[in-house]
Write a protein that holds these residues in place. Structure first.
Motif, PDB file in Angstrom:
ATOM      1  N   LEU A  15       0.828  -1.208   0.000  1.00 18.24           N
ATOM      2  CA  LEU A  15       0.000   0.000   0.000  1.00 18.24           C
ATOM      3  C   LEU A  15       0.866   1.264   0.000  1.00 18.24           C
ATOM      4  O   LEU A  15       0.632   2.189  -0.778  1.00 18.24           O
ATOM      5  CB  LEU A  15      -0.888  -0.024   1.242  1.00 18.24           C
ATOM      6  N   ALA A 105      -3.736   2.594  -9.364  1.00 13.84           N
ATOM      7  CA  ALA A 105      -4.863   2.906  -8.472  1.00 13.84           C
ATOM      8  C   ALA A 105      -5.704   1.662  -8.214  1.00 13.84           C
ATOM      9  O   ALA A 105      -6.127   1.411  -7.082  1.00 13.84           O
ATOM     10  CB  ALA A 105      -5.721   3.995  -9.087  1.00 13.84           C
ATOM     11  N   TYR A 108      -3.906  -0.572  -5.916  1.00 15.20           N
ATOM     12  CA  TYR A 108      -3.996  -0.010  -4.559  1.00 15.20           C
ATOM     13  C   TYR A 108      -5.310  -0.468  -3.916  1.00 15.20           C
ATOM     14  O   TYR A 108      -5.337  -0.900  -2.770  1.00 15.20           O
ATOM     15  CB  TYR A 108      -3.949   1.516  -4.659  1.00 15.20           C
ATOM     16  N   GLN A 109      -6.389  -0.392  -4.694  1.00 17.52           N
ATOM     17  CA  GLN A 109      -7.694  -0.811  -4.170  1.00 17.52           C
ATOM     18  C   GLN A 109      -7.717  -2.296  -3.883  1.00 17.52           C
ATOM     19  O   GLN A 109      -8.389  -2.742  -2.945  1.00 17.52           O
ATOM     20  CB  GLN A 109      -8.795  -0.452  -5.176  1.00 17.52           C
ATOM     21  N   ILE A 112      -6.170  -2.709  -0.585  1.00 24.01           N
ATOM     22  CA  ILE A 112      -7.123  -2.273   0.427  1.00 24.01           C
ATOM     23  C   ILE A 112      -8.151  -3.363   0.684  1.00 24.01           C
ATOM     24  O   ILE A 112      -8.488  -3.679   1.821  1.00 24.01           O
ATOM     25  CB  ILE A 112      -7.843  -0.986  -0.044  1.00 24.01           C
ATOM     26  N   LEU A 115      -6.621  -6.147   2.614  1.00 23.95           N
ATOM     27  CA  LEU A 115      -6.419  -5.714   4.000  1.00 23.95           C
ATOM     28  C   LEU A 115      -7.738  -5.723   4.763  1.00 23.95           C
ATOM     29  O   LEU A 115      -7.798  -6.190   5.904  1.00 23.95           O
ATOM     30  CB  LEU A 115      -5.825  -4.311   4.028  1.00 23.95           C
ATOM     31  N   SER A 116      -8.798  -5.232   4.117  1.00 21.99           N
ATOM     32  CA  SER A 116     -10.114  -5.201   4.748  1.00 21.99           C
ATOM     33  C   SER A 116     -10.550  -6.605   5.141  1.00 21.99           C
ATOM     34  O   SER A 116     -11.026  -6.830   6.260  1.00 21.99           O
ATOM     35  CB  SER A 116     -11.151  -4.610   3.812  1.00 21.99           C
ATOM     36  N   ILE A 119      -8.548  -7.823   8.053  1.00 21.71           N
ATOM     37  CA  ILE A 119      -8.937  -7.184   9.307  1.00 21.71           C
ATOM     38  C   ILE A 119     -10.257  -7.749   9.811  1.00 21.71           C
ATOM     39  O   ILE A 119     -10.402  -8.060  10.990  1.00 21.71           O
ATOM     40  CB  ILE A 119      -9.022  -5.651   9.134  1.00 21.71           C
ATOM     41  N   SER A 120     -11.221  -7.933   8.891  1.00 28.15           N
ATOM     42  CA  SER A 120     -12.504  -8.477   9.364  1.00 28.15           C
ATOM     43  C   SER A 120     -12.324  -9.918   9.823  1.00 28.15           C
ATOM     44  O   SER A 120     -12.992 -10.355  10.780  1.00 28.15           O
ATOM     45  CB  SER A 120     -13.587  -8.350   8.293  1.00 28.15           C
ATOM     46  N   LYS A 123     -10.889  -9.654  13.289  1.00 29.53           N
ATOM     47  CA  LYS A 123     -11.947  -9.220  14.210  1.00 29.53           C
ATOM     48  C   LYS A 123     -12.825 -10.397  14.621  1.00 29.53           C
ATOM     49  O   LYS A 123     -13.165 -10.573  15.791  1.00 29.53           O
ATOM     50  CB  LYS A 123     -12.820  -8.157  13.540  1.00 29.53           C
TER      51      LYS A 123
ATOM     52  N   LEU B 128      -8.961   7.018  -3.659  1.00 36.66           N
ATOM     53  CA  LEU B 128      -8.105   6.055  -2.969  1.00 36.66           C
ATOM     54  C   LEU B 128      -7.986   6.420  -1.497  1.00 36.66           C
ATOM     55  O   LEU B 128      -8.056   5.554  -0.627  1.00 36.66           O
ATOM     56  CB  LEU B 128      -6.716   6.021  -3.610  1.00 36.66           C
ATOM     57  N   ARG B 131     -11.132   5.550   0.366  1.00 33.73           N
ATOM     58  CA  ARG B 131     -11.214   4.111   0.628  1.00 33.73           C
ATOM     59  C   ARG B 131     -10.277   3.734   1.759  1.00 33.73           C
ATOM     60  O   ARG B 131     -10.590   2.869   2.572  1.00 33.73           O
ATOM     61  CB  ARG B 131     -10.852   3.319  -0.629  1.00 33.73           C
ATOM     62  N   THR B 132      -9.112   4.381   1.810  1.00 32.91           N
ATOM     63  CA  THR B 132      -8.157   4.074   2.886  1.00 32.91           C
ATOM     64  C   THR B 132      -8.739   4.463   4.237  1.00 32.91           C
ATOM     65  O   THR B 132      -8.507   3.793   5.235  1.00 32.91           O
ATOM     66  CB  THR B 132      -6.840   4.822   2.634  1.00 32.91           C
ATOM     67  N   LEU B 135     -10.862   1.875   5.796  1.00 33.98           N
ATOM     68  CA  LEU B 135     -10.194   0.575   5.954  1.00 33.98           C
ATOM     69  C   LEU B 135     -10.488  -0.020   7.334  1.00 33.98           C
ATOM     70  O   LEU B 135     -10.339   0.653   8.345  1.00 33.98           O
ATOM     71  CB  LEU B 135      -8.684   0.760   5.767  1.00 33.98           C
ATOM     72  N   GLY B 136     -10.945  -1.256   7.337  1.00 34.81           N
ATOM     73  CA  GLY B 136     -11.181  -1.941   8.618  1.00 34.81           C
ATOM     74  C   GLY B 136     -12.568  -1.706   9.171  1.00 34.81           C
ATOM     75  O   GLY B 136     -12.918  -2.282  10.182  1.00 34.81           O
ATOM     76  N   GLN B 137     -13.344  -0.842   8.521  1.00 34.42           N
ATOM     77  CA  GLN B 137     -14.723  -0.647   8.982  1.00 34.42           C
ATOM     78  C   GLN B 137     -15.617  -1.653   8.289  1.00 34.42           C
ATOM     79  O   GLN B 137     -15.533  -1.806   7.068  1.00 34.42           O
ATOM     80  CB  GLN B 137     -15.201   0.764   8.648  1.00 34.42           C
ATOM     81  N   VAL B 138     -16.436  -2.280   9.034  1.00 32.18           N
ATOM     82  CA  VAL B 138     -17.308  -3.278   8.404  1.00 32.18           C
ATOM     83  C   VAL B 138     -18.685  -2.683   8.140  1.00 32.18           C
ATOM     84  O   VAL B 138     -19.196  -1.954   8.961  1.00 32.18           O
ATOM     85  CB  VAL B 138     -17.441  -4.529   9.289  1.00 32.18           C
TER      86      VAL B 138
END
Lengths: 129, 138
Positions: A15, A105, A108-109, A112, A115-116, A119-120, A123, B128, B131-132, B135-138
């Motif tokens: 990233l 770009a 990059y997404q 992301i 990573l999302s 992270i979930s 969690k 971008l 979106r960053t 990040l990490g929010q559900v």
């Protein structure tokens, strides 16, 4: 490497490198009309591998220093070879740069997105539901 | 955060293209200015661009562009034989500006395209970053 780092699996490094690359390409696009400007870019793969191996070698104390100077340590900026040389010595080709910028770009997404999900997943594991 | 620097870089591009558009407007507006001497004729002006590193950027990697002021077009002004013109000299000539309107129009298109591209780059960087932020929010 602590467990969070290993869980994120290099996506964080990707990233930061992607955002750095977007800055370089934005500079190229901005200078599309500057005489004698040479288009620059980094080789993402080699730069990424350098960073990952650098992070593994360093211990935790130096790692934080490495991180803080990460942006300042100028990466291996290379010159892009244009398909056609312009009369004024400018090697920026708007189409090539725009394609590279958009591709960067999207990647990059992608990082992301990964990573999302990571992270979930973490969690979910922490909650233990 | 390098993505923030994208704004600093493209901003310089927007400023430079705006000054270029200003010069083009000035040239087109003065395209029909007449003068009784070749020296007094209006000369087209072109912008001079140079790449530079912005001081505002913390880790400067992308280069911005700086408008370094106008340069005059060195082509000789067009002499027009028009004895009836109040500005005609003793031989009956008036000197027109050396502005080439067609050239200016194509320059204008190039400048506006460059401006649009810079805006597009800014928009993508903004997306971008947004979106960053999530990040990490559900």
């Amino acid at each position: 490497m602590n467990w969070v780092d290993s869980a994120l699996n290099g996506h964080a490094t990707a990233l930061s490198l992607r955002s750095q690359r977007s800055e370089i390409i934005a500079g190229n696009i901005t200078n599309a009309d500057t005489p004698n400007f040479k288009s620059r870019d980094i080789d993402f793969r080699s730069e990424f591998e350098n960073r990952l191996s650098g992070m593994q070698q360093l211990d935790t104390t130096t790692k934080s220093q490495f991180r803080s100077s990460e942006g300042a340590s100028s990466s291996n900026l290379m010159y892009r070879v244009p398909y056609v040389m312009a009369e004024d010595g400018n090697t920026v080709e708007a189409e090539t740069e725009q394609a590279a910028y958009t591709k960067n770009a999207i990647q990059y997404q992608v990082s992301i997105q990964f990573l999302s999900s990571k992270i979930s997943g973490l969690k979910l594991a922490l909650k233990g539901e | 955060m390098s993505l923030m620097n994208v704004f600093d870089v493209t901003k310089t591009g927007l400023v430079a293209q705006t000054s270029r558009l200003n010069l083009i407007a000035e040239n087109i507006a003065n395209a029909d200015v007449e003068s009784s001497t070749p020296e007094g004729a209006y000369r087209a002006q072109y912008p001079m661009f140079r790449a530079f590193f912005n001081e505002e950027q913390i880790s400067a990697q992308g280069q911005g562009v700086r408008y370094e002021g106008p340069v005059d077009d060195t082509r000789a002004p067009r002499a027009l034989f028009d004895p009836g013109n109040p500005k005609a000299n003793a031989e009956g000539y008036v000197f027109m500006s050396n502005v080439n309107t067609v050239e200016e129009m194509s320059n204008m298109m190039s400048a506006s395209r460059s401006y649009q591209t810079n805006v597009e780059v800014m928009n993508t960087a903004k997306q971008l970053l947004m979106r960053t932020l999530t990040l990490g929010q559900v």
